[in-house]
Design an enzyme around this catalytic site. Structure first.
Site, PDB file in Angstrom:
ATOM      1  N   ASP A 135       0.817  -1.211   0.000  1.00 38.76           N
ATOM      2  CA  ASP A 135       0.000   0.000   0.000  1.00 38.76           C
ATOM      3  C   ASP A 135       0.855   1.266   0.000  1.00 38.76           C
ATOM      4  O   ASP A 135       0.578   2.226  -0.720  1.00 38.76           O
ATOM      5  CB  ASP A 135      -0.930  -0.006   1.218  1.00 38.76           C
ATOM      6  N   TRP A 164      -5.572   1.396  -0.160  1.00 39.53           N
ATOM      7  CA  TRP A 164      -5.544   0.510  -1.330  1.00 39.53           C
ATOM      8  C   TRP A 164      -5.615  -0.947  -0.911  1.00 39.53           C
ATOM      9  O   TRP A 164      -6.228  -1.774  -1.594  1.00 39.53           O
ATOM     10  CB  TRP A 164      -4.315   0.799  -2.185  1.00 39.53           C
ATOM     11  N   ASP A 165      -4.996  -1.292   0.209  1.00 41.57           N
ATOM     12  CA  ASP A 165      -5.122  -2.648   0.746  1.00 41.57           C
ATOM     13  C   ASP A 165      -6.584  -2.974   1.033  1.00 41.57           C
ATOM     14  O   ASP A 165      -7.087  -4.036   0.659  1.00 41.57           O
ATOM     15  CB  ASP A 165      -4.322  -2.781   2.043  1.00 41.57           C
ATOM     16  N   LEU A 166      -7.259  -2.077   1.736  1.00 42.86           N
ATOM     17  CA  LEU A 166      -8.635  -2.334   2.139  1.00 42.86           C
ATOM     18  C   LEU A 166      -9.568  -2.387   0.924  1.00 42.86           C
ATOM     19  O   LEU A 166     -10.451  -3.243   0.849  1.00 42.86           O
ATOM     20  CB  LEU A 166      -9.099  -1.262   3.127  1.00 42.86           C
ATOM     21  N   GLY A 169      -9.028  -5.672  -0.785  1.00 45.09           N
ATOM     22  CA  GLY A 169      -9.736  -6.733  -0.073  1.00 45.09           C
ATOM     23  C   GLY A 169     -11.208  -6.772  -0.417  1.00 45.09           C
ATOM     24  O   GLY A 169     -11.798  -7.847  -0.605  1.00 45.09           O
TER      25      GLY A 169
END
Length: 403
Positions: A135, A164-166, A169
């Site tokens: 991220d 961006w990670d979330l 996901g």
């Protein structure tokens, strides 16, 4: 109470850090039986900060609530065989695999589909060409850090939220659900790759920010806490608090003018500058002038006095809270997302439930299993392994059994 919508679905998750685990967490919160597979001793995120007073990772614990934990060394031939067999079991509600494993130890879709033709795989990666990214590096690559921060800075400003990670996901979870519907209607499996960088590009593009920059031929300048394209900024209060006030619509602007008693002042400003402050773009154009007119009204009052005035006037606003204050506020909700649990290995700990509110479905907070706590029961139930089988595998270091 109605059952959660994904009860009966089984998902195998073999991932670390945020994107993959948040996908699994989302599916688990909707009722899926998510089995997280880690290496014995834990993966690279098992001890990641923040840590509890007992030394447990609050990061790992909270991203893996409601899952089952199996410890398999899938780097070994026997471990890879176990993971493959477990992942490709028959059943309409099985055959779903989420991972972010890289290199030769990764279980690839073609290998799994050779054993189960309708296999659904979602592989999370940094770049679509296989290059690594996290991220923090994606955020540096996407331009947002050059727009963030006060206008006097000439260096990039990172934000602490792994957005961006979330988002990745959530895209992965949507991919799982879309693939299940496709399999239900066509009988076909799916191989999905979702890259953090692609998610970031997609999101920034959807907001029109790339189009804006290319048309202007320059990056958007920094505006500190001002809202871009409208009126919104922070104000200090007499007791040292700060609040965020936003007026996106004509109604919100009217409410702000009325409660602060500044309607006549702004009418004179409109006349002097030949502007219509009912227009969002006009408010943005003279945002600092508007803020300077409003600041004395806010600084003359403390937060306790401001709260009922702003609420009754239906001003769009919020106080800036510390994380401790935000947790207390979240708990105070009539139907809270944040709950307190007694987490093994940690003790009393706040944790969250799904933010989706399903009618007549109770959202209960879930605990996180100890690493490998479900290895024996899961492998015995799903693959028919005996205690002797499990003992041999544990002795060989292929699995880890937690007592």
């Amino acid at each position: 109470m109605s059952a959660q919508p994904l009860v009966g679905l089984e998902v195998v998750e073999c991932s670390t850090f945020v994107a993959g685990p948040s996908c699994g967490m989302t599916l688990a919160q909707l009722g899926a039986d998510v089995v997280r597979v880690d290496l014995p001793g834990g993966g690279s995120d098992f001890g990641r900060w923040p840590l509890s007073a007992t030394g447990e990772s609050l990061y790992w614990t909270n991203l893996n609530k409601g899952k089952r934990s199996v410890a398999i060394d899938y780097r070994t031939p026997a471990g890879r065989e176990l993971l493959t067999a477990f992942t490709t079991r028959t059943g309409d509600h099985r055959g779903v695999y989420v991972d972010n494993v890289v290199g030769r130890h990764r279980l690839r879709h073609d290998d799994l589909a050779a054993l189960r033709s309708d296999m659904i795989t979602v592989h999370v990666e940094g770049f679509a060409d296989g290059r690594p990214a996290v991220d923090y590096t994606v955020n540096a690559s996407i331009g947002i850090a050059t727009m963030t921060g006060p206008d006097f800075l000439d260096t990039p400003v990172n934000h602490v939220l792994p957005a961006w990670d979330l988002l990745t996901g959530m895209h992965a979870a949507v991919g799982v659900l879309a693939s299940l519907e496709r399999r239900r209607t066509t009988g076909e499996g799916s191989a999905i790759n979702v890259a953090l960088y692609d998610v970031a590009v997609s999101a920034v593009g959807a907001l029109g920010w790339f189009a804006e920059a290319e048309e202007a031929g320059a990056d958007r300048p920094r505006h500190g806490n001002h809202v871009f394209g409208s009126f919104g900024t922070d104000f200090a209060t007499s007791d040292g608090s700060r609040i965020m006030v936003v007026a996106l619509t004509e109604g919100q602007w009217d409410a702000l003018c009325d409660v602060t008693g500044t309607r006549d002042v702004f009418a004179a400003l409109e006349k002097a500058l030949d502007l219509d402050l009912r227009q969002e773009s006009a408010r943005y154009e003279v945002r600092e002038t508007i803020a300077s007119i409003l600041r004395p009204w806010f600084i003359a009052r403390d937060l306790t006095a401001l709260r009922p005035l702003l609420d009754q006037a239906r001003v769009l606003w919020a106080p800036y809270l510390s994380v401790v204050e935000a947790a207390a506020s979240a708990r105070a909700s009539s139907d809270p997302v944040l709950h307190d649990v007694d987490q093994p290995g940690v003790g009393p700990m706040p944790t969250t439930v799904s933010p989706l509110r399903w009618a007549q479905t109770e959202r209960k907070p879930a605990l996180t299993p100890r690493l490998g706590a479900d290895t024996g029961p899961v492998l015995a139930e799903s693959l028919g392994l005996t205690d002797a089988d499990l003992g041999r595998l544990a002795a060989d270091g292929v699995i880890a059994l937690t007592s």
